[in-house]
Design a protein around this motif. Structure first.
Motif, PDB file in Angstrom:
ATOM      1  N   GLU A 237       0.813  -1.217   0.000  1.00 39.14           N
ATOM      2  CA  GLU A 237       0.000   0.000   0.000  1.00 39.14           C
ATOM      3  C   GLU A 237       0.847   1.268   0.000  1.00 39.14           C
ATOM      4  OE1 GLU A 237      -3.256  -0.181  -0.381  1.00 39.14           O
ATOM      5  OE2 GLU A 237      -2.987  -2.369  -0.468  1.00 39.14           O
ATOM      6  N   ARG A 238       2.137   1.124   0.198  1.00 33.28           N
ATOM      7  CA  ARG A 238       3.007   2.293   0.270  1.00 33.28           C
ATOM      8  C   ARG A 238       3.589   2.684  -1.089  1.00 33.28           C
ATOM      9  NH1 ARG A 238       6.721   1.553   5.760  1.00 33.28           N
ATOM     10  NH2 ARG A 238       5.062   0.758   7.117  1.00 33.28           N
ATOM     11  N   VAL A 239       3.763   1.718  -1.969  1.00 31.65           N
ATOM     12  CA  VAL A 239       4.507   1.961  -3.200  1.00 31.65           C
ATOM     13  C   VAL A 239       3.583   2.137  -4.404  1.00 31.65           C
ATOM     14  CG1 VAL A 239       6.507   0.669  -2.365  1.00 31.65           C
ATOM     15  CG2 VAL A 239       4.727  -0.525  -3.673  1.00 31.65           C
ATOM     16  N   VAL A 240       4.180   2.615  -5.486  1.00 29.82           N
ATOM     17  CA  VAL A 240       3.499   2.671  -6.776  1.00 29.82           C
ATOM     18  C   VAL A 240       3.648   1.297  -7.429  1.00 29.82           C
ATOM     19  CG1 VAL A 240       3.550   3.734  -9.064  1.00 29.82           C
ATOM     20  CG2 VAL A 240       3.986   5.131  -7.038  1.00 29.82           C
ATOM     21  N   PRO A 241       2.602   0.720  -8.002  1.00 35.97           N
ATOM     22  CA  PRO A 241       2.728  -0.601  -8.631  1.00 35.97           C
ATOM     23  C   PRO A 241       3.810  -0.602  -9.716  1.00 35.97           C
ATOM     24  CG  PRO A 241       0.426   0.034  -8.449  1.00 35.97           C
ATOM     25  CD  PRO A 241       1.224   1.245  -8.062  1.00 35.97           C
ATOM     26  N   ASN A 242       4.498  -1.724  -9.828  1.00 31.27           N
ATOM     27  CA  ASN A 242       5.578  -1.823 -10.820  1.00 31.27           C
ATOM     28  C   ASN A 242       5.083  -1.641 -12.246  1.00 31.27           C
ATOM     29  OD1 ASN A 242       7.572  -2.179  -8.904  1.00 31.27           O
ATOM     30  ND2 ASN A 242       7.483  -4.417  -8.974  1.00 31.27           N
ATOM     31  N   ASN A 243       3.806  -1.959 -12.483  1.00 29.13           N
ATOM     32  CA  ASN A 243       3.256  -1.825 -13.839  1.00 29.13           C
ATOM     33  C   ASN A 243       2.501  -0.510 -14.025  1.00 29.13           C
ATOM     34  OD1 ASN A 243       1.075  -2.364 -12.218  1.00 29.13           O
ATOM     35  ND2 ASN A 243       0.235  -4.026 -13.469  1.00 29.13           N
ATOM     36  N   ALA A 244       2.744   0.467 -13.152  1.00 29.17           N
ATOM     37  CA  ALA A 244       2.063   1.764 -13.262  1.00 29.17           C
ATOM     38  C   ALA A 244       2.425   2.444 -14.577  1.00 29.17           C
ATOM     39  CB  ALA A 244       2.442   2.657 -12.087  1.00 29.17           C
ATOM     40  N   PRO A 294       3.131   9.501  -6.020  1.00 30.19           N
ATOM     41  CA  PRO A 294       1.695   9.536  -6.322  1.00 30.19           C
ATOM     42  C   PRO A 294       1.041  10.745  -5.655  1.00 30.19           C
ATOM     43  CG  PRO A 294       2.133   7.912  -4.621  1.00 30.19           C
ATOM     44  CD  PRO A 294       3.482   8.438  -5.062  1.00 30.19           C
ATOM     45  N   GLY A 295      -0.115  11.140  -6.174  1.00 31.64           N
ATOM     46  CA  GLY A 295      -0.791  12.314  -5.646  1.00 31.64           C
ATOM     47  C   GLY A 295      -1.174  12.209  -4.186  1.00 31.64           C
ATOM     48  N   ASP A 296      -1.404  10.978  -3.697  1.00 27.96           N
ATOM     49  CA  ASP A 296      -1.837  10.787  -2.307  1.00 27.96           C
ATOM     50  C   ASP A 296      -0.711  10.306  -1.404  1.00 27.96           C
ATOM     51  OD1 ASP A 296      -1.485   8.253  -3.349  1.00 27.96           O
ATOM     52  OD2 ASP A 296      -3.322   7.435  -2.444  1.00 27.96           O
ATOM     53  N   TRP A 297       0.532  10.557  -1.767  1.00 24.58           N
ATOM     54  CA  TRP A 297       1.652   9.977  -1.024  1.00 24.58           C
ATOM     55  C   TRP A 297       1.668  10.409   0.445  1.00 24.58           C
ATOM     56  CZ3 TRP A 297       6.087  12.485   1.027  1.00 24.58           C
ATOM     57  CH2 TRP A 297       6.191  13.858   0.758  1.00 24.58           C
ATOM     58  N   LEU A 298       1.183  11.623   0.732  1.00 26.80           N
ATOM     59  CA  LEU A 298       1.179  12.093   2.112  1.00 26.80           C
ATOM     60  C   LEU A 298       0.121  11.393   2.968  1.00 26.80           C
ATOM     61  CD1 LEU A 298       1.786  15.931   1.681  1.00 26.80           C
ATOM     62  CD2 LEU A 298       3.304  14.274   2.783  1.00 26.80           C
ATOM     63  N   GLU A 299      -0.769  10.658   2.323  1.00 30.00           N
ATOM     64  CA  GLU A 299      -1.774   9.893   3.050  1.00 30.00           C
ATOM     65  C   GLU A 299      -1.354   8.438   3.239  1.00 30.00           C
ATOM     66  OE1 GLU A 299      -5.401  10.369   0.873  1.00 30.00           O
ATOM     67  OE2 GLU A 299      -5.089  12.533   0.611  1.00 30.00           O
ATOM     68  N   ARG A 300      -0.170   8.098   2.761  1.00 27.46           N
ATOM     69  CA  ARG A 300       0.320   6.736   2.857  1.00 27.46           C
ATOM     70  C   ARG A 300       1.402   6.643   3.931  1.00 27.46           C
ATOM     71  NH1 ARG A 300       0.975   4.280  -3.268  1.00 27.46           N
ATOM     72  NH2 ARG A 300      -0.728   5.420  -4.272  1.00 27.46           N
ATOM     73  N   GLU A 301       1.512   5.424   4.497  1.00 28.09           N
ATOM     74  CA  GLU A 301       2.663   5.165   5.365  1.00 28.09           C
ATOM     75  C   GLU A 301       3.905   5.085   4.480  1.00 28.09           C
ATOM     76  OE1 GLU A 301       2.818   5.087   8.513  1.00 28.09           O
ATOM     77  OE2 GLU A 301       0.692   5.072   9.022  1.00 28.09           O
ATOM     78  N   PRO A 302       5.061   5.495   4.972  1.00 30.18           N
ATOM     79  CA  PRO A 302       5.349   5.965   6.331  1.00 30.18           C
ATOM     80  C   PRO A 302       5.343   7.486   6.462  1.00 30.18           C
ATOM     81  CG  PRO A 302       7.390   5.636   5.186  1.00 30.18           C
ATOM     82  CD  PRO A 302       6.294   5.338   4.180  1.00 30.18           C
ATOM     83  N   TRP A 303       4.783   8.186   5.446  1.00 31.67           N
ATOM     84  CA  TRP A 303       4.913   9.632   5.408  1.00 31.67           C
ATOM     85  C   TRP A 303       3.783  10.361   6.130  1.00 31.67           C
ATOM     86  CZ3 TRP A 303       9.503   9.070   3.588  1.00 31.67           C
ATOM     87  CH2 TRP A 303       9.762   8.126   2.592  1.00 31.67           C
ATOM     88  N   VAL A 304       2.660   9.691   6.326  1.00 32.54           N
ATOM     89  CA  VAL A 304       1.504  10.337   6.907  1.00 32.54           C
ATOM     90  C   VAL A 304       1.802  10.820   8.334  1.00 32.54           C
ATOM     91  CG1 VAL A 304       0.525   8.137   7.718  1.00 32.54           C
ATOM     92  CG2 VAL A 304      -0.962  10.120   7.395  1.00 32.54           C
ATOM     93  N   GLY A 305       1.485  12.073   8.609  1.00 30.95           N
ATOM     94  CA  GLY A 305       1.664  12.625   9.946  1.00 30.95           C
ATOM     95  C   GLY A 305       3.075  12.983  10.335  1.00 30.95           C
ATOM     96  N   VAL A 306       4.030  12.857   9.392  1.00 34.22           N
ATOM     97  CA  VAL A 306       5.419  13.211   9.713  1.00 34.22           C
ATOM     98  C   VAL A 306       5.589  14.713   9.632  1.00 34.22           C
ATOM     99  CG1 VAL A 306       7.847  12.896   9.128  1.00 34.22           C
ATOM    100  CG2 VAL A 306       6.228  11.008   8.821  1.00 34.22           C
TER     101      VAL A 306
END
Length: 307
Positions: A237-244, A294-306
């Protein structure tokens, strides 16, 4: 086709850039940075600000209206700081893997386990790796290497815990992959909290060009790397899919995710993540997109709330 472009003096480079539309209120400042950084190196950072080409597979060279040299220089400076952070983290990862592998080999097979071909899957590859390592040791000026060679005649090479310090990350990756013992590999894998030996081997292999790019002052920003990271369930859930689309999985974002994960395992109380976040906050959204964010990277771990 033969290359026929003549070299340009620094003054001619300044003239060419301003004629192409680069805005610079202080030509002497532009001249200074062209002298000390170089036209060719900086060109990688102003390329995205050039107008679209008129014909396919060509280049316009003229800048979009309002493109300033300060904008280009800020991007270059950001990339330089990013390289330093990435090198800092990969160094910690590399040292941790070296140390764990060397200790496991030594405790099971003795101080010179690295010289025993029986402990490696491909003895011919082992001999080639050992020969390459011997050449590095022969020309080394490290005090601990010279001490061993002056004090001891047998075995020819220092013990594994010293010799491993002479391995590059790429060499370490090959030595680890060629190691025969599953138990030794599993010990290293578990120390990094990775799910399988195969994942660890691929992570080492794919991080090597990232490490080498940073170490040799290459560009990390908007670069596409040749390999993708292995799929790790807990990081899915943290990364961009390899086939993006647009090969986004090949850009630095995914690598930053795995680097942060491993760094947090090795040094849970470190400040690397917050330092990285502070740096990322200095560039635009389009600059982040160029790195595969990705556009929502700040909503993903481990960056959220840092902070």
């Amino acid at each position: 086709m033969q290359y026929s472009k003549p070299p340009l003096s620094i003054d001619e480079q300044v003239t060419r850039l301003t004629q192409r539309g680069l805005v610079c209120e202080n030509p002497e400042r532009l001249k200074h940075y062209l002298t000390h950084i170089g036209y060719y190196r900086l060109s990688a950072y102003w390329l995205p600000f050039e107008q679209p080409p008129v014909e396919p597979n060509s280049r316009n060279h003229n800048f979009e209206a309002g493109t300033t040299f300060d904008r280009v220089l800020d991007l270059y400076d950001f990339d330089r700081k990013l390289r330093l952070l990435v090198m800092n983290a990969i160094e910690r990862i590399e040292v941790a893997i070296r140390t764990c592998w060397a200790n496991a080999m030594a405790m099971r097979h003795g101080s010179h386990a690295h010289m025993d071909s029986e402990l490696f899957k491909d003895p011919w590859q082992h001999q080639r790796d050992l020969a390459a390592l011997s050449r590095e040791i022969e020309k080394s000026s490290e005090v601990f290497i010279k001490h061993y060679l002056d004090q001891y005649s047998k075995p020819l090479l220092p013990p594994i815990w010293a010799t491993v310090e002479m391995m590059s990350f790429g060499q370490l990756s090959y030595w680890f992959s060629n190691t025969k013992s599953t138990e030794i590999k599993k010990e290293v894998m578990q120390s990094l909290k990775l799910p399988t030996i195969e994942v660890l081997e691929k992570v080492m292999h794919t991080l090597t060009p990232v490490r080498n790019t940073a170490a040799h002052h290459g560009r990390l920003w908007n670069r596409q790397f040749p390999m993708t990271l292995p799929e790790i369930k807990r990081l899915r859930e943290r990364v961009v899919p390899n086939n993006a689309p647009n090969r986004l999985g090949h850009r630095i974002f995914n690598y930053l995710v795995i680097i942060e994960y491993l760094k947090s395992v090795i040094n849970p109380t470190g400040q690397w993540k917050s330092q990285l976040m502070s740096l990322l906050g200095t560039v635009s959204e389009s600059d982040l997109m160029a790195m595969g964010f990705p556009g929502d990277w700040l909503e993903r771990e481990p960056w959220v709330g840092v902070a």
